[in-house]
Design an enzyme around this catalytic site. Structure first.
Site, PDB file in Angstrom:
ATOM      1  N   LYS A  96      10.190  12.754  -7.556  1.00 36.66           N
ATOM      2  CA  LYS A  96       9.245  13.288  -6.371  1.00 36.66           C
ATOM      3  C   LYS A  96       9.972  13.254  -5.207  1.00 36.66           C
ATOM      4  O   LYS A  96      10.833  12.259  -4.908  1.00 36.66           O
ATOM      5  CB  LYS A  96       8.248  11.909  -6.140  1.00 36.66           C
ATOM      6  CG  LYS A  96       7.436  12.163  -4.924  1.00 36.66           C
ATOM      7  CD  LYS A  96       6.592  10.978  -4.555  1.00 36.66           C
ATOM      8  CE  LYS A  96       5.571  11.320  -3.567  1.00 36.66           C
ATOM      9  NZ  LYS A  96       4.994  10.204  -2.992  1.00 36.66           N
ATOM     10  N   GLY A 157       1.198   5.552   5.644  1.00 36.74           N
ATOM     11  CA  GLY A 157       0.865   4.396   6.502  1.00 36.74           C
ATOM     12  C   GLY A 157      -0.120   4.618   7.563  1.00 36.74           C
ATOM     13  O   GLY A 157      -0.518   3.521   8.031  1.00 36.74           O
ATOM     14  N   ALA A 183      -0.421  10.124   0.443  1.00 36.78           N
ATOM     15  CA  ALA A 183      -0.332   9.567   1.568  1.00 36.78           C
ATOM     16  C   ALA A 183      -1.606   9.350   2.571  1.00 36.78           C
ATOM     17  O   ALA A 183      -2.170  10.665   2.680  1.00 36.78           O
ATOM     18  CB  ALA A 183       0.966  10.132   2.273  1.00 36.78           C
ATOM     19  N   GLY A 184      -1.609   8.438   3.171  1.00 34.46           N
ATOM     20  CA  GLY A 184      -3.016   8.383   4.402  1.00 34.46           C
ATOM     21  C   GLY A 184      -4.486   7.976   3.799  1.00 34.46           C
ATOM     22  O   GLY A 184      -4.971   7.899   4.579  1.00 34.46           O
TER      23      GLY A 184
END
Length: 193
Positions: A96, A157, A183-184
């Site tokens: 990744k 985050g 993410a998020g």
């Protein structure tokens, strides 16, 4: 019910859940993998040898595919070096790509990500690049040899949920590769969306 599977780099996966290993104590990794039925587990290469006698790879079940990430890389060259390190550590050929040059927002650098993807895909890596959801960058990642694209839903985050929902839909509609939203995500309901 029909089997819901997908293929990345010649490997077929039956679970769409990718478990991140960064938030677990090492002794909980095996249980987290088993109870989540995860088949792909991300590993930050910089955590692979946290102490002289402790290695995260000793705690991840051998039945899962490792997805080492290049967390901490600020350039394509650094990401390539980390990917080579991961392979040398026994993590396989999946990687990744995470390249972020700013430490405030942790937004991916799409240009450097495209460069790293091209280099590593030519070397035979199965590359899953983390990217800002931009259609033109996604097309360039396809051309560079990515096995999937991993656009962010919101900054890392932030727990802001699907802040880029419309852009994600464009990628889903226009890119002929698996789209893995990353993410998020703030709530379980957002994961289901």
């Amino acid at each position: 019910m029909a089997e819901d599977s997908f293929t990345l780099g010649g490997h077929t996966f039956h679970s769409r859940f990718i478990l991140g290993s960064g938030k677990y104590s090492l002794t909980l990794i095996d249980a987290a993998v088993r109870y989540a039925e995860a088949e792909l587990v991300t590993v930050a290469v910089r955590r692979a040898n946290t102490k002289e006698k402790e290695n995260i790879l000793d705690y991840v079940p051998k039945t899962v595919t490792l997805l080492p990430n290049t967390s901490g890389a600020r350039t394509a060259e650094e990401a390539v070096r980390i990917a080579h390190l991961a392979k040398a550590l026994g993590c396989g050929d999946f990687v990744k790509i995470e390249i972020m040059r700013d430490s405030k927002y942790l937004l991916p650098d799409n240009n450097e990500t495209i460069r790293a993807t091209e280099i590593l895909a030519k070397e035979g890596f199965v590359v899953l690049p983390y990217m800002y959801p931009d259609l033109y960058a996604a097309h360039a990642l396809v051309d560079a040899g990515a096995a999937a694209v991993m656009p962010l839903a919101a900054p890392i985050g932030s727990n802001k949920g699907l802040a880029t929902k419309e852009f994600l839909q464009i990628l889903i509609d226009e890119i002929d590769l698996p789209i893995i939203v990353d993410a998020g995500i703030g709530k379980p309901a957002e994961v289901c969306a």
